[in-house]
Design a protein around this motif. Structure first.
Motif, short mmCIF file in Angstrom:
data_model
loop_
_atom_site.label_atom_id
_atom_site.label_comp_id
_atom_site.label_asym_id
_atom_site.label_seq_id
_atom_site.Cartn_x
_atom_site.Cartn_y
_atom_site.Cartn_z
N ILE A 1 44.29 -21.23 -88.94
CA ILE A 1 44.71 -21.56 -87.59
C ILE A 1 45.05 -20.30 -86.81
O ILE A 1 44.64 -20.12 -85.66
N LYS A 2 45.80 -19.40 -87.44
CA LYS A 2 46.17 -18.15 -86.78
C LYS A 2 44.93 -17.35 -86.42
O LYS A 2 44.80 -16.81 -85.31
N GLN B 1 41.21 -15.43 -82.23
CA GLN B 1 39.81 -15.17 -81.88
C GLN B 1 39.38 -15.92 -80.62
O GLN B 1 38.28 -15.70 -80.11
N HIS B 2 40.24 -16.82 -80.15
CA HIS B 2 39.92 -17.63 -78.96
C HIS B 2 41.10 -17.63 -78.00
O HIS B 2 41.56 -18.68 -77.56
N ILE B 3 41.61 -16.45 -77.68
CA ILE B 3 42.82 -16.38 -76.87
C ILE B 3 42.60 -16.81 -75.42
O ILE B 3 43.57 -17.06 -74.70
N CYS C 1 55.11 -24.95 -91.65
CA CYS C 1 54.49 -23.90 -92.46
C CYS C 1 54.12 -22.69 -91.60
O CYS C 1 54.28 -21.55 -92.05
N PHE C 2 53.66 -22.91 -90.39
CA PHE C 2 53.33 -21.78 -89.51
C PHE C 2 54.58 -20.94 -89.26
O PHE C 2 54.53 -19.71 -89.32
N TYR D 1 50.93 -12.70 -78.96
CA TYR D 1 49.66 -12.05 -79.28
C TYR D 1 48.85 -11.80 -78.01
O TYR D 1 48.27 -10.72 -77.83
N ARG D 2 48.79 -12.80 -77.12
CA ARG D 2 48.07 -12.64 -75.86
C ARG D 2 48.63 -11.47 -75.05
O ARG D 2 47.87 -10.67 -74.48
#
Length: 319
Positions: free
Chosen positions: A222-223, A228-230, A253-254, A269-270
């Motif tokens: 998922i991460k 990869q698709h920000i 869990c994330f 991250y963005r």
């Protein structure tokens, strides 16, 4: 230097000895992922204190020379992932303390999910250290074998989440002046052992410390998918369905793996990607906003300032 003669065998082949003295040995590790360093100090016979500073995803492999080693880890920054032979995973976050034994190589692999980690480890060779503890603490009873069985019964990894009592013990270790550090190490190690010997394990034990391998693998997928698709925005329900994992499991869990919720992670991250683009390209702020998933440049500017504590235009000018 006899007390350090076997240290080169303790870590894997990627770890090199850079400096060595009577009481200290300095390791360095470099590969395609990044670099890391370990400063290991001999505090007492059988007890070493190490400073760990890594900017990479992989933790160097521990290769204990015999089975009776107790390892205590304090995380100052970053996150630490531990993969056990039974297929379960557990995590250490900022301010957390973990105690585990190196018995029969129960730990398959250790990684740094955020690709940076700073902390302190205390390694106790129970056979050698037990002979030393009794003469030093004549008025205080600390049995290292009883301590091991108390904290690590059933081969568990005992974790104490961040709290003031742990912060009190470790905070000064990160700022101690060189001229008093060896004596201070001794005091702090003894203080920690006393603290652990009287702790009530029933109050500290967490029922949800471990996560299954398939859960962790899906979270990492998922991460990777999100980073990869920000330019796209996915709902939690969409992610849950796409990766065939329940919402509750995905969210818990994330956060365990990466330390923060999904939306907070991808927003940060963005903004890090946007910050890089502000410095390395001539694109307008509007174009950069669109590249990281914001059609509205004012909303992008607000998000950027919330994460980076400075506006996009000021960031570009000041750097």
């Amino acid at each position: 230097m006899k007390q350090f003669q076997n240290n080169s065998l303790y870590y894997d082949v990627d770890v090199k000895i850079i400096k060595q003295s009577e009481h200290c040995i300095f390791y360095e590790m470099r590969n395609d992922e990044g670099k890391g360093s370990i400063k290991s100090y001999q505090v007492f016979p059988g007890i070493k204190l190490t400073y760990n500073d890594f900017h990479m995803g992989q933790c160097p492999y521990h290769n204990p020379l015999h089975k009776d080693i107790l390892e205590i880890n304090h995380c100052r920054e970053g996150r630490f992932e531990c993969n056990f032979i039974n297929g379960m995973y557990t995590y250490l976050g900022e301010g957390d303390l973990a105690v585990n034994t190196m018995v029969n190589n129960r730990i398959i692999d250790s990684t740094f999910p955020l690709e940076h980690y700073h902390g302190v480890s205390i390694l106790i060779d129970l056979e050698d250290a037990a002979k030393m503890i009794s003469p030093i603490l004549k008025d205080i009873s600390i049995d290292l074998y009883i301590l091991r069985d108390k904290l690590c019964a059933g081969d568990r990894c005992f974790i104490i989440r961040a709290k003031n009592s742990i912060q009190h013990i470790f905070s000064e270790l990160y700022t101690i002046p060189d001229e008093v550090k060896y004596g201070y190490f001794k005091l702090k190690v003894l203080e920690l052992l006393l603290f652990l010997s009287i702790i009530d394990t029933s109050e500290q034990f967490e029922k949800r410390t471990y996560f299954q391998k398939n859960q962790v693998n899906k979270i990492k997928q998922i991460k990777q998918f999100l980073t990869q698709h920000i330019e796209y925005h996915f709902t939690l329900k969409e992610l849950s369905k796409r990766f065939d994992i329940s919402l509750n499991s995905m969210n818990s869990c994330f956060k365990a793996v990466y330390g923060i919720p999904i939306y907070a992670y991808i927003r940060t991250y963005r903004m890090q990607v946007a910050a890089s683009m502000l410095l390395q390209s001539q694109y307008s702020i509007t174009v950069i906003a669109g590249n990281v998933g914001y059609e509205n440049s004012s909303k992008f500017a607000s998000a950027f300032k919330a994460v980076m504590h400075i506006s996009p235009s000021t960031y570009r000018k000041s750097h």
